[in-house]
Scaffold this active site. Structure first.
Site, short mmCIF file in Angstrom:
data_model
loop_
_atom_site.label_atom_id
_atom_site.label_comp_id
_atom_site.label_asym_id
_atom_site.label_seq_id
_atom_site.Cartn_x
_atom_site.Cartn_y
_atom_site.Cartn_z
N ASP A 38 0.81 -1.23 0.00
CA ASP A 38 0.00 0.00 0.00
C ASP A 38 0.84 1.26 0.00
OD1 ASP A 38 -2.43 -1.05 -0.10
OD2 ASP A 38 -2.93 -0.80 2.02
N LYS A 58 -2.83 4.52 -3.84
CA LYS A 58 -3.38 5.56 -4.70
C LYS A 58 -2.32 6.57 -5.06
CE LYS A 58 -7.99 5.06 -3.10
NZ LYS A 58 -9.19 5.58 -2.56
N MET A 164 -6.57 9.59 10.36
CA MET A 164 -7.13 10.21 9.14
C MET A 164 -7.62 11.64 9.38
SD MET A 164 -8.96 6.87 7.55
CE MET A 164 -9.13 5.88 9.01
#
Ligand code: SAH
Length: 453
Positions: A38, A58, A164
């Site tokens: 990741d 991403k 987050m």
């Protein structure tokens, strides 16, 4: 469908410092055939292992795997009988979607196990000297998500760690105040915890609410009286940050320094990108040897990631080994020039020797140890055999810009490292001490950066 004999390890990689990996995870990663990793996992960490590496994180403006595609990819590799390491930042079971991946594996009858990792909250706590619990002060701790804001929880715990929060730390502060937390509540934002560029803001919720400065991702927020323990000269802040451009010397491998590796092309190392550039002059004649269908697949993935056109290989013979490799190449619209019957490294060598293939430049897309052995054997047949590492790098490592503001010393190990560094960093701040491994490297540094190392 019956699954092959593959096996999947869902592994926690820890929060950033590559050494914060468990001994078990390290062993499994050495044994793995494929590592799917990741964006929170550093390229430096995965770079230590020989497996085929697939980045699933991403990236801005680039294609990436969605969760469904990642699940499919894991099962795909397991079904080929491979040992698959699914490597995730922190711990797989703390905001890591490990549960979803495991549910998918169960559904498809794939065997697996889970190897825990140090979660970001623990890493941040240890590397910023903010204990998560303190006797008589904080006797409970909760991990929460700071996203989405309208669903933010304020559990009844003395210490709360919000994951987050990066893009919205002041918004998180406002939301917590709205939920009843006092403006005077102590908070700390820990950015890039356990990494060379770790930064901490410590203050109160009220101060954070008015802070418009951008918080860098990844970051988390620690809330509670335990934050009063925070001191500016905590142990990790006192370590010297050394950027090693090229090979490291023993001097730095003592644990005394925080090492940042700059992956430059040192003499003796070959960079796939450079070979492809050589191909651009369209005079080079070479052979691309694909040992299996995955090699074909990742080679094309590499071309795609690096915007390389297959027509940039005009004088290249495409040589697949085995039927399934040939058909994979055909699927990509390439008619092979030479198809080998062999499909194991040993048989490939025998067949190439029988065909009298010698004096050729042979590029072998792949990255595992069997490929390396093949390179040696083909070299013994007097070929110029080169392994192309077609694993796609994450945005960390090669792609990530090193924050020179956080570096105290740079050590160049060869002139080519100085040149490679210069391509990406025009200047080096005076504050940074520069050392060179030898006189030649020092001379190159003086030429390119105009000062004494
Ligand atoms: N499974 C991971 C969490 C993934 S969710 C774990 O156990 O740590 C992603 C969030 O984790 C980020 O938004 C950030 O809040 C936190 N995080 C991960 N690595 C971090 C780091 N090095 N420093 C600060 N926060 C981190």
């Amino acid at each position: 469908m019956k699954s092959g004999d593959g096996y999947v390890y869902i592994i926690g990689a820890g929060p950033g410092d590559p050494e914060l990996l468990t001994v078990k995870a390290e062993r499994v990663l050495h044994e793995a055939d494929v590592i799917l990793y990741d964006n929170l996992v550093s390229a430096e960490l995965v770079g230590q292992f020989d497996a085929l590496k697939i980045y699933t994180g991403k990236r801005k403006d680039k294609h990436h795997f969605e969760q469904d595609a990642i699940n499919e990819e894991i099962v795909f590799h397991a079904r080929q009988g491979r040992k698959v390491a699914r490597l995730k930042g922190g711990d797989p079971y703390v905001f890591g979607r490990g549960g979803e991946e495991i549910a998918f594996l169960r559904k498809h009858g794939v065997e697996y196990e889970i190897i825990p990792g140090i979660t970001a909250a623990q890493g941040a706590s240890a590397y910023s000297e903010i204990p998560l619990t303190i006797r008589h002060i904080s006797s409970s701790v909760a991990f929460c998500t700071g996203h989405p804001l309208d669903k933010i929880h304020v559990p009844d715990a003395d210490t709360i760690v919000y994951y987050m929060v990066a893009s919205s730390a002041s918004e998180v502060a406002k939301a917590l105040i709205k939920k009843g937390k006092e403006e005077q509540t102590k908070v700390a934002i820990v950015q890039n915890a356990t990494r060379y560029n770790q930064k901490i803001f410590a203050g109160t919720l009220g101060e954070l609410k008015n802070k418009d400065k951008k918080v860098v991702s990844p970051a988390l927020l620690v809330l509670g009286e335990n934050v009063t323990e925070f001191i500016e000269d905590y142990w990790f802040a006192k370590k010297k940050r050394v950027l090693i451009a090229g090979k490291s010397s023993e001097k730095y491998e003592t644990g005394e320094y925080v090492i940042v590796r700059y992956p430059c092309i040192d003499s003796g190392q070959i960079d796939a990108g450079n070979i492809f550039k050589k191909v651009d002059d369209s005079t080079a004649e070479m052979m691309l040897l694909f040992v299996d269908k995955y090699a074909v697949r990742y080679f094309f993935n590499y071309l795609f990631e690096n915007s390389i056109d297959i027509r940039d290989f005009p004088n290249t013979a495409f040589c697949p080994a085995g039927r399934s490799t040939t058909s994979e190449l055909l699927k990509h619209g390439v008619l092979p020039d030479l198809c080998l019957d062999a499909c194991t490294p040993e048989k490939i060598i025998t067949e190439m020797a029988e065909l009298g293939i010698t004096g050729e430049t042979i590029l072998i897309p792949g990255s595992d140890s069997a490929d390396k052995n093949l390179v040696n054997e083909l070299t013994a047949l007097k070929n110029n055999a080169v392994l192309l590492d077609v694993s796609v790098q994450s945005s960390f490592g090669q792609g990530e810009r090193i924050d020179l503001d956080c570096i105290d010393e740079i050590c160049f190990s060869s002139p080519s490292c100085v040149r490679s560094f210069k391509e990406h960093y025009a200047a080096i701040p005076d504050r940074i001490t520069v050392t060179a491994a030898d006189a030649q490297t020092e001379a190159e540094y003086k030429v390119l950066f105009g000062s004494q190392a």
